[in-house]
Write a protein that holds these residues in place. Structure first.
Motif, mmCIF file in Angstrom:
data_model
loop_
_atom_site.group_PDB
_atom_site.id
_atom_site.type_symbol
_atom_site.label_atom_id
_atom_site.label_comp_id
_atom_site.label_asym_id
_atom_site.label_seq_id
_atom_site.Cartn_x
_atom_site.Cartn_y
_atom_site.Cartn_z
ATOM 1 N N GLU A 140 6.649 7.787 -5.254
ATOM 2 C CA GLU A 140 6.301 9.095 -5.803
ATOM 3 C C GLU A 140 6.840 10.243 -4.958
ATOM 4 O O GLU A 140 7.450 11.176 -5.476
ATOM 5 C CB GLU A 140 4.787 9.223 -5.932
ATOM 6 N N TYR A 141 6.633 10.195 -3.659
ATOM 7 C CA TYR A 141 6.942 11.352 -2.816
ATOM 8 C C TYR A 141 8.362 11.373 -2.267
ATOM 9 O O TYR A 141 8.908 12.444 -2.023
ATOM 10 C CB TYR A 141 5.935 11.448 -1.665
ATOM 11 N N VAL A 142 8.967 10.220 -2.054
ATOM 12 C CA VAL A 142 10.316 10.206 -1.480
ATOM 13 C C VAL A 142 11.372 10.111 -2.575
ATOM 14 O O VAL A 142 12.326 10.878 -2.585
ATOM 15 C CB VAL A 142 10.479 9.051 -0.464
ATOM 16 N N THR A 143 11.201 9.193 -3.495
ATOM 17 C CA THR A 143 12.217 9.026 -4.535
ATOM 18 C C THR A 143 12.018 9.986 -5.697
ATOM 19 O O THR A 143 12.898 10.111 -6.538
ATOM 20 C CB THR A 143 12.230 7.584 -5.070
ATOM 21 N N GLY A 144 10.866 10.614 -5.763
ATOM 22 C CA GLY A 144 10.642 11.621 -6.797
ATOM 23 C C GLY A 144 10.261 11.067 -8.149
ATOM 24 O O GLY A 144 10.397 11.750 -9.169
ATOM 25 N N PHE A 145 9.807 9.825 -8.209
ATOM 26 C CA PHE A 145 9.305 9.280 -9.469
ATOM 27 C C PHE A 145 7.926 9.883 -9.717
ATOM 28 O O PHE A 145 6.949 9.474 -9.116
ATOM 29 C CB PHE A 145 9.194 7.755 -9.414
ATOM 30 N N ALA A 184 4.428 1.396 -11.329
ATOM 31 C CA ALA A 184 3.922 0.102 -11.787
ATOM 32 C C ALA A 184 5.039 -0.927 -11.938
ATOM 33 O O ALA A 184 4.838 -2.110 -11.664
ATOM 34 C CB ALA A 184 3.200 0.265 -13.120
ATOM 35 N N ILE A 185 6.215 -0.484 -12.346
ATOM 36 C CA ILE A 185 7.303 -1.418 -12.636
ATOM 37 C C ILE A 185 7.862 -2.064 -11.367
ATOM 38 O O ILE A 185 8.106 -3.278 -11.343
ATOM 39 C CB ILE A 185 8.436 -0.705 -13.423
ATOM 40 N N VAL A 186 8.053 -1.299 -10.316
ATOM 41 C CA VAL A 186 8.639 -1.844 -9.081
ATOM 42 C C VAL A 186 7.740 -2.935 -8.476
ATOM 43 O O VAL A 186 8.227 -4.038 -8.189
ATOM 44 C CB VAL A 186 8.965 -0.721 -8.071
ATOM 45 N N PRO A 187 6.427 -2.708 -8.287
ATOM 46 C CA PRO A 187 5.588 -3.810 -7.796
ATOM 47 C C PRO A 187 5.510 -4.988 -8.770
ATOM 48 O O PRO A 187 5.402 -6.130 -8.346
ATOM 49 C CB PRO A 187 4.210 -3.171 -7.615
ATOM 50 N N LEU A 188 5.590 -4.707 -10.073
ATOM 51 C CA LEU A 188 5.579 -5.788 -11.065
ATOM 52 C C LEU A 188 6.809 -6.675 -10.914
ATOM 53 O O LEU A 188 6.700 -7.908 -10.919
ATOM 54 C CB LEU A 188 5.506 -5.217 -12.485
ATOM 55 N N ILE A 189 7.961 -6.066 -10.761
ATOM 56 C CA ILE A 189 9.195 -6.849 -10.555
ATOM 57 C C ILE A 189 9.059 -7.703 -9.301
ATOM 58 O O ILE A 189 9.394 -8.897 -9.302
ATOM 59 C CB ILE A 189 10.418 -5.917 -10.457
ATOM 60 N N SER A 190 8.564 -7.095 -8.237
ATOM 61 C CA SER A 190 8.365 -7.825 -6.985
ATOM 62 C C SER A 190 7.412 -9.004 -7.186
ATOM 63 O O SER A 190 7.689 -10.125 -6.743
ATOM 64 C CB SER A 190 7.825 -6.873 -5.924
ATOM 65 N N ASP A 200 3.965 15.106 -18.501
ATOM 66 C CA ASP A 200 2.847 15.457 -19.372
ATOM 67 C C ASP A 200 2.450 14.291 -20.269
ATOM 68 O O ASP A 200 1.279 14.070 -20.546
ATOM 69 C CB ASP A 200 3.199 16.668 -20.237
ATOM 70 N N LYS A 201 3.438 13.526 -20.712
ATOM 71 C CA LYS A 201 3.160 12.386 -21.588
ATOM 72 C C LYS A 201 2.646 11.172 -20.823
ATOM 73 O O LYS A 201 1.882 10.379 -21.343
ATOM 74 C CB LYS A 201 4.414 12.000 -22.371
ATOM 75 N N LEU A 202 3.125 10.994 -19.585
ATOM 76 C CA LEU A 202 2.736 9.841 -18.777
ATOM 77 C C LEU A 202 2.052 10.328 -17.497
ATOM 78 O O LEU A 202 2.710 10.876 -16.608
ATOM 79 C CB LEU A 202 3.959 9.002 -18.412
ATOM 80 N N PRO A 203 0.744 10.135 -17.377
ATOM 81 C CA PRO A 203 0.039 10.629 -16.187
ATOM 82 C C PRO A 203 0.433 9.918 -14.891
ATOM 83 O O PRO A 203 0.208 10.429 -13.807
ATOM 84 C CB PRO A 203 -1.431 10.400 -16.524
ATOM 85 N N THR A 204 1.023 8.732 -15.011
ATOM 86 C CA THR A 204 1.517 7.996 -13.852
ATOM 87 C C THR A 204 2.968 7.629 -14.119
ATOM 88 O O THR A 204 3.310 7.172 -15.205
ATOM 89 C CB THR A 204 0.696 6.715 -13.625
ATOM 90 N N THR A 224 0.823 -1.209 0.000
ATOM 91 C CA THR A 224 0.000 0.000 0.000
ATOM 92 C C THR A 224 0.855 1.257 0.000
ATOM 93 O O THR A 224 0.568 2.210 -0.725
ATOM 94 C CB THR A 224 -0.923 0.022 1.239
ATOM 95 N N MET A 225 1.903 1.250 0.781
ATOM 96 C CA MET A 225 2.710 2.456 0.948
ATOM 97 C C MET A 225 3.792 2.608 -0.127
ATOM 98 O O MET A 225 4.284 3.703 -0.352
ATOM 99 C CB MET A 225 3.356 2.474 2.336
ATOM 100 N N GLN A 226 4.151 1.525 -0.791
ATOM 101 C CA GLN A 226 5.229 1.586 -1.777
ATOM 102 C C GLN A 226 4.981 2.603 -2.898
ATOM 103 O O GLN A 226 5.889 3.376 -3.230
ATOM 104 C CB GLN A 226 5.485 0.194 -2.350
ATOM 105 N N PRO A 227 3.797 2.658 -3.500
ATOM 106 C CA PRO A 227 3.584 3.675 -4.538
ATOM 107 C C PRO A 227 3.736 5.107 -4.015
ATOM 108 O O PRO A 227 4.293 5.972 -4.699
ATOM 109 C CB PRO A 227 2.150 3.429 -5.016
ATOM 110 N N PHE A 228 3.250 5.354 -2.800
ATOM 111 C CA PHE A 228 3.416 6.684 -2.208
ATOM 112 C C PHE A 228 4.890 6.989 -1.987
ATOM 113 O O PHE A 228 5.354 8.097 -2.246
ATOM 114 C CB PHE A 228 2.659 6.792 -0.879
ATOM 115 N N TYR A 229 5.622 6.014 -1.507
ATOM 116 C CA TYR A 229 7.054 6.188 -1.272
ATOM 117 C C TYR A 229 7.769 6.508 -2.578
ATOM 118 O O TYR A 229 8.582 7.424 -2.642
ATOM 119 C CB TYR A 229 7.637 4.917 -0.646
#
Length: 180
Positions: free
Chosen positions: A46-51, A64-70, A55-59, A39-44
């Motif tokens: 985005e907000y901590v690592t700065g991913f 998506a890639i990090v949880p997919l690899i996991s 404009d071209k990619l809304p997300t 649950t917290m990984q996407p927030f982390y």
């Protein structure tokens, strides 16, 4: 030939067993670690690592890639290596310790990452470690529930229901405080 009757426990008998509570608490903490991490990984990311989105990619793709690899590593480990590991280690404690070590090794680098893009590629390396650790935890904790139930399948729904309710309440409370 007469069929042997299985011994079944009544609800109050389950509540009097110490292993019912110990295994329930272990299962709750395992599910908490999985749910809070996912649950917290996407927030982390985005907000901590700065991913962040562009404009071209809304997300941000990394969200998506990090949880997919996991998840891919979790699947591969479960299919090809979980059984071998369980047979080799021969009990439930050692796989749980292995999983805890893997989750710590996979989570520790997250504490040191920031919005410095030069080092954020590390998330791709630690995501598999964290994922494999989490899947070992989940498989082991689910096996613990099976150990508690044994051959008493008549009341297994009560046991699974109690454990499920316990972890969902704990998860809701913890996520509430983490997000707040």
């Amino acid at each position: 030939m007469k069929q042997q009757e299985k011994s079944t426990k009544i609800t109050t008998a389950w509540l009097k067993e110490g292993t019912f509570y110990v295994h329930g608490i272990v299962y709750m903490f395992v599910r908490l670690s999985i749910n809070v991490t996912m649950t917290m990984q996407p927030f982390y990311l985005e907000y901590v690592t700065g991913f962040t989105a562009t404009d071209k990619l809304p997300t941000a793709p990394q969200i998506a890639i990090v949880p997919l690899i996991s998840s891919v590593f979790q699947l591969l480990f479960s299919v090809f290596l979980q059984r071998r590991m369980t047979i080799c280690l021969r009990n439930r404690v050692l796989p749980m310790l292995v999983s805890i070590v893997l989750v710590i090794l996979g989570s520790l680098p997250f504490a040191f990452l920031n919005d410095n893009k030069a080092y954020n590629w590390v998330v791709y390396l630690v995501a598999p470690l964290q994922g494999v650790g989490l899947v070992i935890m989940l498989n082991t904790a689910t096996s613990l529930i099976s150990d508690v139930i044994g051959s008493d399948t008549a009341n297994s729904a009560f046991v699974y229901g109690c454990y499920g309710f316990l972890y969902k309440v704990a998860n809701g409370i913890l996520i509430y405080f983490l997000v707040a």
